[in-house]
Design a protein around this motif. Sequence first.
Motif, PDB file in Angstrom:
ATOM      1  N   VAL A 162       0.840  -1.213  -0.148  1.00 13.55           N
ATOM      2  CA  VAL A 162      -0.093  -0.032  -0.024  1.00 13.55           C
ATOM      3  C   VAL A 162       0.877   1.290   0.065  1.00 13.55           C
ATOM      4  CG1 VAL A 162      -0.199   0.050   2.466  1.00 13.55           C
ATOM      5  CG2 VAL A 162      -1.816   1.237   1.031  1.00 13.55           C
ATOM      6  N   ASN A 163       0.584   2.051  -0.777  1.00 16.10           N
ATOM      7  CA  ASN A 163       1.343   3.479  -0.869  1.00 16.10           C
ATOM      8  C   ASN A 163       2.698   3.207  -1.091  1.00 16.10           C
ATOM      9  OD1 ASN A 163      -1.270   4.761  -0.044  1.00 16.10           O
ATOM     10  ND2 ASN A 163      -0.605   4.577   1.941  1.00 16.10           N
ATOM     11  N   GLU A 164       3.617   3.769  -0.521  1.00 19.16           N
ATOM     12  CA  GLU A 164       5.088   3.548  -0.752  1.00 19.16           C
ATOM     13  C   GLU A 164       5.476   2.088  -0.361  1.00 19.16           C
ATOM     14  OE1 GLU A 164       5.249   5.939   3.001  1.00 19.16           O
ATOM     15  OE2 GLU A 164       3.872   5.639   1.359  1.00 19.16           O
ATOM     16  N   TYR A 165       4.815   1.372   0.345  1.00 15.48           N
ATOM     17  CA  TYR A 165       5.374   0.313   1.100  1.00 15.48           C
ATOM     18  C   TYR A 165       4.883  -0.857   0.065  1.00 15.48           C
ATOM     19  CZ  TYR A 165       4.913   2.796   5.334  1.00 15.48           C
ATOM     20  OH  TYR A 165       5.099   3.898   6.390  1.00 15.48           O
ATOM     21  N   GLU A 166       6.006  -1.287  -0.768  1.00 17.92           N
ATOM     22  CA  GLU A 166       5.697  -2.127  -2.027  1.00 17.92           C
ATOM     23  C   GLU A 166       7.166  -2.961  -2.089  1.00 17.92           C
ATOM     24  OE1 GLU A 166       7.078   0.376  -5.874  1.00 17.92           O
ATOM     25  OE2 GLU A 166       4.935   0.771  -5.257  1.00 17.92           O
ATOM     26  N   GLY A 167       6.967  -3.850  -2.711  1.00 18.86           N
ATOM     27  CA  GLY A 167       8.058  -4.930  -2.846  1.00 18.86           C
ATOM     28  C   GLY A 167       7.706  -6.459  -2.272  1.00 18.86           C
ATOM     29  N   ARG A 168       8.399  -7.442  -2.410  1.00 17.55           N
ATOM     30  CA  ARG A 168       8.279  -8.554  -2.140  1.00 17.55           C
ATOM     31  C   ARG A 168       7.931  -8.984  -0.764  1.00 17.55           C
ATOM     32  NH1 ARG A 168      13.695 -11.998  -2.803  1.00 17.55           N
ATOM     33  NH2 ARG A 168      15.289 -10.585  -1.762  1.00 17.55           N
ATOM     34  N   GLN A 169       8.555  -7.907   0.086  1.00 21.08           N
ATOM     35  CA  GLN A 169       8.351  -8.055   1.533  1.00 21.08           C
ATOM     36  C   GLN A 169       6.976  -7.860   2.191  1.00 21.08           C
ATOM     37  OE1 GLN A 169      10.194  -5.985   0.413  1.00 21.08           O
ATOM     38  NE2 GLN A 169      10.676  -4.016   1.471  1.00 21.08           N
ATOM     39  N   THR A 213      -9.293   8.460   3.652  1.00 22.19           N
ATOM     40  CA  THR A 213      -8.313   9.790   3.601  1.00 22.19           C
ATOM     41  C   THR A 213      -8.952  10.626   3.884  1.00 22.19           C
ATOM     42  OG1 THR A 213      -6.984   8.416   1.787  1.00 22.19           O
ATOM     43  CG2 THR A 213      -6.679  10.825   1.998  1.00 22.19           C
ATOM     44  N   VAL A 214      -8.604  11.368   4.923  1.00 22.11           N
ATOM     45  CA  VAL A 214      -9.060  12.722   5.052  1.00 22.11           C
ATOM     46  C   VAL A 214      -8.413  13.885   4.615  1.00 22.11           C
ATOM     47  CG1 VAL A 214     -10.342  13.943   7.361  1.00 22.11           C
ATOM     48  CG2 VAL A 214     -10.165  11.400   7.350  1.00 22.11           C
ATOM     49  N   PRO A 215      -8.908  14.993   3.901  1.00 20.55           N
ATOM     50  CA  PRO A 215      -8.093  16.198   3.511  1.00 20.55           C
ATOM     51  C   PRO A 215      -8.047  16.956   4.532  1.00 20.55           C
ATOM     52  CG  PRO A 215     -10.354  16.218   2.636  1.00 20.55           C
ATOM     53  CD  PRO A 215     -10.318  14.944   3.310  1.00 20.55           C
ATOM     54  N   ALA A 265      -3.760   1.329  11.591  1.00 24.97           N
ATOM     55  CA  ALA A 265      -2.815   2.578  11.430  1.00 24.97           C
ATOM     56  C   ALA A 265      -3.366   3.766  11.366  1.00 24.97           C
ATOM     57  CB  ALA A 265      -1.905   2.156  10.542  1.00 24.97           C
ATOM     58  N   ILE A 266      -2.654   4.924  11.537  1.00 29.99           N
ATOM     59  CA  ILE A 266      -2.972   6.133  11.419  1.00 29.99           C
ATOM     60  C   ILE A 266      -1.783   6.896  10.956  1.00 29.99           C
ATOM     61  CG2 ILE A 266      -3.639   8.369  12.262  1.00 29.99           C
ATOM     62  CD1 ILE A 266      -5.831   6.848  12.447  1.00 29.99           C
ATOM     63  N   GLU A 267      -1.874   7.630   9.708  1.00 31.53           N
ATOM     64  CA  GLU A 267      -0.804   8.181   8.913  1.00 31.53           C
ATOM     65  C   GLU A 267      -1.099   9.651   8.603  1.00 31.53           C
ATOM     66  OE1 GLU A 267       1.920   5.663   6.035  1.00 31.53           O
ATOM     67  OE2 GLU A 267      -0.018   6.435   5.161  1.00 31.53           O
ATOM     68  N   GLY A 268      -0.185  10.346   9.158  1.00 34.80           N
ATOM     69  CA  GLY A 268      -0.443  12.055   8.934  1.00 34.80           C
ATOM     70  C   GLY A 268       0.671  12.825   9.322  1.00 34.80           C
ATOM     71  N   GLY A 269       1.143  13.696   8.514  1.00 35.94           N
ATOM     72  CA  GLY A 269       2.168  14.644   9.202  1.00 35.94           C
ATOM     73  C   GLY A 269       3.554  14.092   8.899  1.00 35.94           C
ATOM     74  N   VAL A 282      -4.611   9.899   6.988  1.00 35.14           N
ATOM     75  CA  VAL A 282      -5.308   8.234   6.578  1.00 35.14           C
ATOM     76  C   VAL A 282      -5.539   7.450   7.710  1.00 35.14           C
ATOM     77  CG1 VAL A 282      -4.981   6.438   5.006  1.00 35.14           C
ATOM     78  CG2 VAL A 282      -4.073   8.776   4.356  1.00 35.14           C
ATOM     79  N   ILE A 283      -6.712   6.841   7.787  1.00 34.51           N
ATOM     80  CA  ILE A 283      -6.804   5.871   8.561  1.00 34.51           C
ATOM     81  C   ILE A 283      -7.140   4.669   7.880  1.00 34.51           C
ATOM     82  CG2 ILE A 283      -8.602   5.012  10.456  1.00 34.51           C
ATOM     83  CD1 ILE A 283      -9.769   8.091  10.420  1.00 34.51           C
TER      84      ILE A 283
END
Length: 423
Positions: A162-169, A213-215, A265-269, A282-283
């Motif tokens: 998801v998002n920048e978390y990509e790759g075989r792992q 995603t909350v703007p 997870a919560i992602e922001g800032g 992002v929630i």
Amino acid sequence: MANRVNKDLVRKATDLIDRDRLVNLTIDLTNIPSPTGYEGDVARAYHEVLKGAGFDATLQPIGDERYNAVGRLQGEGGGKSLMFNGHLDTSFGPEQAHRGLGYQCKGTLVDDEWIYGMGSFNMKFALANYVTAVEAIRKAGIKLGGDVVIAGVAGEIEKAPVNEYEGRQYQGYGVGTKYAITHGATADFCILGEPTNMMLIPRHCGTTWIKITVPGQLIHTAWSDLERNAINRARVVLDAIHEWIPDYCQRNRLGDFQPRVNVSAIEGGWPWRGARTPDNCVIYLDVRTLPNVLPEQAFNEVRSVVKSVVKANPHLAGTKAEIFLSAPGTSIPDDHELVQSVIAAHTHQLGQAPQMGTETWYSDAAHMNRYGIPTVNYGSAGRIRTGGGGFSTAQGEHTHIGDMMDIVRVYIEVMMDLCGVVE
């Protein structure tokens, strides 16, 4: 349904179970680090084990130096085929070794009764159980009518890009099993020896991962205010989600069982730039669903909650929900031939019928069922050394050797029952 197999022949095979082989194989596999995405070494090792046990073995490349190790022991004909499936990848890798014995990528024998180490519980013990059971049958000179298939698969652990978390792992959630069963690893039935503490699980919950995603507005602290801060705005959405969760769980009960919802997870800032407010927050949610519920239903419920919040709070306009992983559950009926065979064998070997249930966690059993291979989760690990069942965060992964011996006996009887014995 009564077990149809000759009990004297079963005893002949179970008397030949090699405890040392079982223990050493579990330790050997645990000694090989294999976090998701890096299963190559353990797949190659298990491939050699399968060949040595008499299987026609194949090392299936699924990409990025990742492999499934699949073996088929062909029967004499006239019987049904049974697969044992188990994942090669572990929940963590060597970076967690500092947490203690149960997190180290090293199999350690304790009191000649327990095996500790990353993967010993989830679920390299099962890979050893399968091989040890087949070897006992072969040593007893018993010939099966149907095939026995063992599939050691990559990429089962619950992870998704998801998002920048990509790759075989990050490529888990059944990538190995879905490849295996479309490239020759097929059977009439399958037992997946996940750590159920010998509970029989014919019902497999589904899961839907949702991103909300909350703007907000990117502003310097000097001109910031709470109303335009995406993190503060997300609190309103998060409160609505938390109000919805108990109602969702209650409405989706299956007897005493109910699914779960996790705000994962919560992602922001940017923690390294405290002088700015984030332009979004992002929630992330993990919504578990009952076996007969499809991901779209869970997604629509969450989306409805979000729409209601936005309608009541116009400053949240632009908030959106989207699925980034969907994995539906499945089930097979309690009177299914596979279920009844396991019940009969467990009862015969252990003196009482197994507990049965529905599990919240996701496994490759659901994928197998979706591809038309009836599958149950049924494995020996799950008892904790200090008491109770489940998984101990403090002690890390460990498995009980006596329980492993017990389930190997059950596996032997189920193989002889479902595959049939050629006299």
